[in-house]
Motif scaffolding. Structure first.
Motif, PDB file in Angstrom:
ATOM      1  N   GLY A  26     -74.300 -24.622 -36.906  1.00 57.50           N
ATOM      2  CA  GLY A  26     -74.476 -23.342 -37.330  1.00 57.50           C
ATOM      3  C   GLY A  26     -75.985 -22.835 -37.632  1.00 57.50           C
TER       4      GLY A  26
ATOM      5  N   ASP B 293     -70.377 -18.800 -36.574  1.00 55.78           N
ATOM      6  CA  ASP B 293     -69.395 -19.577 -37.252  1.00 55.78           C
ATOM      7  C   ASP B 293     -68.677 -20.372 -36.584  1.00 55.78           C
ATOM      8  OD1 ASP B 293     -70.488 -18.174 -39.384  1.00 55.78           O
ATOM      9  OD2 ASP B 293     -68.699 -16.943 -39.763  1.00 55.78           O
TER      10      ASP B 293
ATOM     11  N   CYS C 187     -70.209 -23.773 -35.896  1.00 52.50           N
ATOM     12  CA  CYS C 187     -70.244 -24.450 -37.224  1.00 52.50           C
ATOM     13  C   CYS C 187     -68.653 -25.161 -37.285  1.00 52.50           C
ATOM     14  CB  CYS C 187     -70.320 -23.582 -38.437  1.00 52.50           C
ATOM     15  SG  CYS C 187     -70.307 -24.471 -40.003  1.00 52.50           S
ATOM     16  N   GLN C 188     -67.665 -24.403 -37.174  1.00 52.41           N
ATOM     17  CA  GLN C 188     -66.400 -24.761 -37.447  1.00 52.41           C
ATOM     18  C   GLN C 188     -66.047 -25.854 -36.231  1.00 52.41           C
ATOM     19  OE1 GLN C 188     -63.698 -23.290 -39.154  1.00 52.41           O
ATOM     20  NE2 GLN C 188     -64.755 -21.741 -40.044  1.00 52.41           N
TER      21      GLN C 188
ATOM     22  N   ASP D  44     -65.686 -23.443 -44.293  1.00 48.91           N
ATOM     23  CA  ASP D  44     -66.161 -22.034 -44.455  1.00 48.91           C
ATOM     24  C   ASP D  44     -67.879 -22.226 -44.144  1.00 48.91           C
ATOM     25  OD1 ASP D  44     -66.382 -19.412 -45.409  1.00 48.91           O
ATOM     26  OD2 ASP D  44     -66.791 -20.058 -47.273  1.00 48.91           O
ATOM     27  N   CYS D  45     -68.077 -21.564 -43.157  1.00 50.43           N
ATOM     28  CA  CYS D  45     -69.515 -21.406 -42.768  1.00 50.43           C
ATOM     29  C   CYS D  45     -69.970 -20.078 -42.841  1.00 50.43           C
ATOM     30  CB  CYS D  45     -69.633 -21.853 -41.245  1.00 50.43           C
ATOM     31  SG  CYS D  45     -68.718 -23.395 -40.847  1.00 50.43           S
ATOM     32  N   GLY D  46     -71.478 -19.978 -42.806  1.00 46.56           N
ATOM     33  CA  GLY D  46     -72.387 -18.608 -42.972  1.00 46.56           C
ATOM     34  C   GLY D  46     -73.488 -18.710 -43.496  1.00 46.56           C
TER      35      GLY D  46
END
Length: 111
Positions: A43, A49, A52-53, A69-71
């Protein structure tokens, strides 16, 4: 002697099951932490996102019930991965999550 052996077999099996459960829980913590690290790094590099996922789920099978959960959070890209605690094997769980969290510095160039 046979009577003592028959009496001890259930206790030995119970002990083996408890040790195996501890091994699975430890492995789940390791998987969650590594998946969070991989997701945060992807990410931070790509800035989205989806990357990342994808990176977080790359080495984890569907039986673990992974949720990521990414951000971004300021200059750090954070990832939180939750896996369900397995009971004797992945796929059979009690619905209690194990959480792994990680962050990586954003690598996008300033414009």
């Amino acid at each position: 002697m046979a009577l003592e052996f028959v009496g001890m077999v259930p206790l030995i099996l119970l002990l083996l099951a408890a040790v195996w459960e501890c091994v699975l829980i430890g492995y789940a913590f390791s998987l969650a932490g590594n998946a969070a690290d991989e997701g945060a790094r992807a990410g931070a590099v790509h800035g989205d996102d989806g990357a990342c996922q994808t990176a977080a789920a790359e080495h984890i099978g569907d039986a673990w019930g992974m949720k990521a959960d990414c951000g971004p959070s300021g200059d750090v890209y954070k990832a939180t991965v939750k896996l369900n605690i397995p009971v004797l094997y992945p796929g059979l769980d009690i619905g209690v999550p194990i959480t792994g969290e990680a962050g990586a510095a954003m690598e996008k160039e300033a414009e």
